[in-house]
Write a protein that holds these residues in place. Structure first.
Motif, short mmCIF file in Angstrom:
data_model
loop_
_atom_site.label_atom_id
_atom_site.label_comp_id
_atom_site.label_asym_id
_atom_site.label_seq_id
_atom_site.Cartn_x
_atom_site.Cartn_y
_atom_site.Cartn_z
N GLY A 190 0.83 -1.21 0.00
CA GLY A 190 0.00 0.00 0.00
C GLY A 190 0.85 1.25 0.00
N ASN A 191 0.35 2.22 0.78
CA ASN A 191 0.95 3.55 0.84
C ASN A 191 2.33 3.54 1.54
N LEU A 192 3.29 4.25 0.98
CA LEU A 192 4.64 4.27 1.58
C LEU A 192 4.65 4.81 3.00
N ASP A 193 3.79 5.82 3.26
CA ASP A 193 3.81 6.45 4.59
C ASP A 193 3.00 5.69 5.62
N SER A 194 2.03 4.91 5.19
CA SER A 194 1.23 4.14 6.16
C SER A 194 0.87 2.79 5.53
N PRO A 195 1.89 1.97 5.30
CA PRO A 195 1.62 0.69 4.64
C PRO A 195 0.93 -0.30 5.58
N ARG A 196 0.35 -1.35 4.99
CA ARG A 196 -0.29 -2.43 5.76
C ARG A 196 0.70 -3.58 5.88
N LEU A 197 0.60 -4.28 7.01
CA LEU A 197 1.44 -5.46 7.24
C LEU A 197 0.58 -6.69 6.91
N VAL A 198 0.95 -7.40 5.84
CA VAL A 198 0.06 -8.43 5.30
C VAL A 198 0.83 -9.74 5.13
N THR A 199 0.18 -10.89 5.46
CA THR A 199 0.87 -12.18 5.26
C THR A 199 0.98 -12.45 3.75
N SER B 199 10.40 -4.80 12.01
CA SER B 199 11.51 -4.19 12.77
C SER B 199 12.43 -3.30 11.94
N GLY B 200 12.36 -3.33 10.64
CA GLY B 200 13.32 -2.58 9.82
C GLY B 200 13.14 -1.08 9.92
N MET B 201 14.26 -0.36 10.09
CA MET B 201 14.15 1.10 10.29
C MET B 201 14.17 1.89 8.98
N GLY B 202 14.38 1.21 7.84
CA GLY B 202 14.37 1.92 6.56
C GLY B 202 14.67 0.97 5.43
N ARG B 203 14.41 1.42 4.22
CA ARG B 203 14.68 0.65 2.99
C ARG B 203 13.95 -0.70 2.98
N ILE B 204 12.73 -0.71 3.51
CA ILE B 204 11.93 -1.93 3.52
C ILE B 204 11.03 -1.93 2.28
N ARG B 205 10.92 -3.09 1.63
CA ARG B 205 10.09 -3.17 0.42
C ARG B 205 8.63 -2.91 0.76
N VAL B 206 8.00 -2.03 -0.04
CA VAL B 206 6.54 -1.81 0.08
C VAL B 206 5.96 -2.11 -1.31
N TYR B 207 4.99 -3.03 -1.36
CA TYR B 207 4.42 -3.48 -2.64
C TYR B 207 3.17 -2.67 -2.97
N ASN B 208 2.99 -2.35 -4.27
CA ASN B 208 1.73 -1.72 -4.69
C ASN B 208 0.76 -2.81 -5.17
N GLU B 209 -0.43 -2.40 -5.62
CA GLU B 209 -1.46 -3.40 -5.98
C GLU B 209 -1.05 -4.27 -7.17
N LYS B 210 -0.06 -3.79 -7.95
CA LYS B 210 0.41 -4.61 -9.09
C LYS B 210 1.54 -5.57 -8.68
N GLY B 211 1.89 -5.53 -7.40
CA GLY B 211 2.96 -6.43 -6.92
C GLY B 211 4.35 -5.88 -7.15
N ILE B 212 4.43 -4.60 -7.53
CA ILE B 212 5.76 -4.00 -7.75
C ILE B 212 6.18 -3.32 -6.43
N SER B 213 7.45 -3.51 -6.07
CA SER B 213 7.88 -2.97 -4.77
C SER B 213 8.91 -1.85 -4.93
N VAL B 214 8.93 -0.95 -3.92
CA VAL B 214 10.01 0.03 -3.81
C VAL B 214 10.61 -0.14 -2.42
N LYS B 215 11.93 0.00 -2.34
CA LYS B 215 12.61 -0.22 -1.05
C LYS B 215 12.70 1.10 -0.30
#
Ligand code: SF4
Length: 315
Positions: free
Chosen positions: A61-70, A109-125
């Motif tokens: 989801g959103n970079l600033d408030s992402p969801r934690l999803v299995t 636990s990661g303090m930065g550069r953690i992958r966040v995926y969008n709805e198309k499954g593409i991630s940014v670190k």
């Protein structure tokens, strides 16, 4: 000095709390730094009630408030984690922590550069783990690092300098509440502060000069804020070279011309990247002892952390 209390991601201590039932023991943290530190372990995923082993999770989801999803069953664990994390940081507030070491690449636990995926499954670190974000928001001035970054000598040095300085500051305050404590701490850390930020050096000098006109609590709080802001700024070869030249000024009358030449030569070698900072510092410490220089003798900059940690040894 008593041991320094640091929060740490539990798996870095070798505890089998990871999703696969394993750990990520880091011997630099447990053995080298561990001699000076008492760790307070925190495993957000286990402590918020998830099992070992468990399904892997990621941020989406959103970079600033992402969801934690299995990852496979797509269960959203965000609310459970956030509720637990808010309670946890309140409890950690009573631990007198001087910092936190997070596990890198973790969606919790990661303090930065953690992958966040969008709805198309593409991630940014570019994400931050859910617990780490809440921790850093609750303790904005506390030194934090992750174990991956701590293997970089410069980042390690800066983190260790910060936790030792914060511990010395807290110990100074614990002894006695007085303006004199702030003045004394500042006097002993002037060169240290200068090596991190000449701008903060000026501002802290002005604050200490007004010490007697300020309510004690306000003086403490403003000084501590400036101190932690200062230490967040990294030292550089240029800043250290300036401090070394500044130190040399204190010896003007005492050093022989040969000694001056030798010290200038060593500082120049350091400035050009041929030798590590520990070399001019060792030579200066030798002259401080030889000429019994009282002001320099008490400077934290010349002995900021135990030699066994082998900091200031890189070029
Ligand atoms: S990275 Fe964090 S959540 Fe994952 S096992 Fe380690 S401490 Fe627990």
């Amino acid at each position: 000095m008593e041991k320094i209390k640091l929060g740490i991601s539990t798996c870095l201590l070798g505890e089998n709390v990871r999703y696969d039932g394993g750990h990520k023991l880091d011997r630099l943290l447990t053995e080298t730094l561990g001699r000076y530190v008492d760790y307070v372990p925190v495993c957000p995923e286990v402590e918020c009630g998830l099992s070992i082993p468990r399904e892997t999770m990621h941020l989406e989801g959103n970079l600033d408030s992402p969801r934690l999803v299995t990852t496979h069953t797509k269960q959203d664990m965000t609310n459970r984690m956030v509720r637990w994390a808010k309670r946890c940081v309140k409890e950690l507030g009573r631990e007198d922590l001087c910092g936190f070491i997070f596990k890198s690449n973790s969606p919790s636990s990661g303090m930065g550069r953690i992958r966040v995926y969008n709805e198309k499954g593409i991630s940014v670190k570019k994400g931050v783990g859910i617990f780490a974000r809440i921790f850093m928001g609750h303790f904005p001035l506390l030194p934090v690092e992750d174990e991956g970054r701590l293997h970089d000598p410069e980042l390690r040095e800066n983190f260790i300098e910060r936790i030792f300085a914060l511990k010395r500051w807290r110990e100074a305050l614990a002894k006695k509440e007085s303006r004199g404590v702030v003045v004394d701490f500042h006097t002993k850390h002037k060169l240290f502060i200068l090596s991190h930020s000449p701008r903060h050096y000026q501002a802290m000098g002005r604050l200490v000069a007004q010490a007697k006109d300020l309510p004690l609590k306000e003086l403490y709080s403003r000084y501590q804020t400036l101190l932690m802001e200062t230490l967040k700024l990294k030292t550089t070869v240029k800043k250290n070279s300036n401090v070394l030249m500044h130190i040399m000024g204190y010896f003007k009358e005492q050093l022989s011309s040969d000694e001056k030449k030798e010290l200038l030569g060593v500082i120049d070698f350091y400035r050009k990247g041929h030798i590590p900072l520990i070399v001019p510092i060792t030579l200066i410490n030798h002259y401080v002892r030889k000429y019994d220089q009282p002001y320099l003798k008490q400077q934290g900059y010349l002995n900021p952390h135990p030699l066994e940690l082998q900091l200031r040894n890189h070029v």
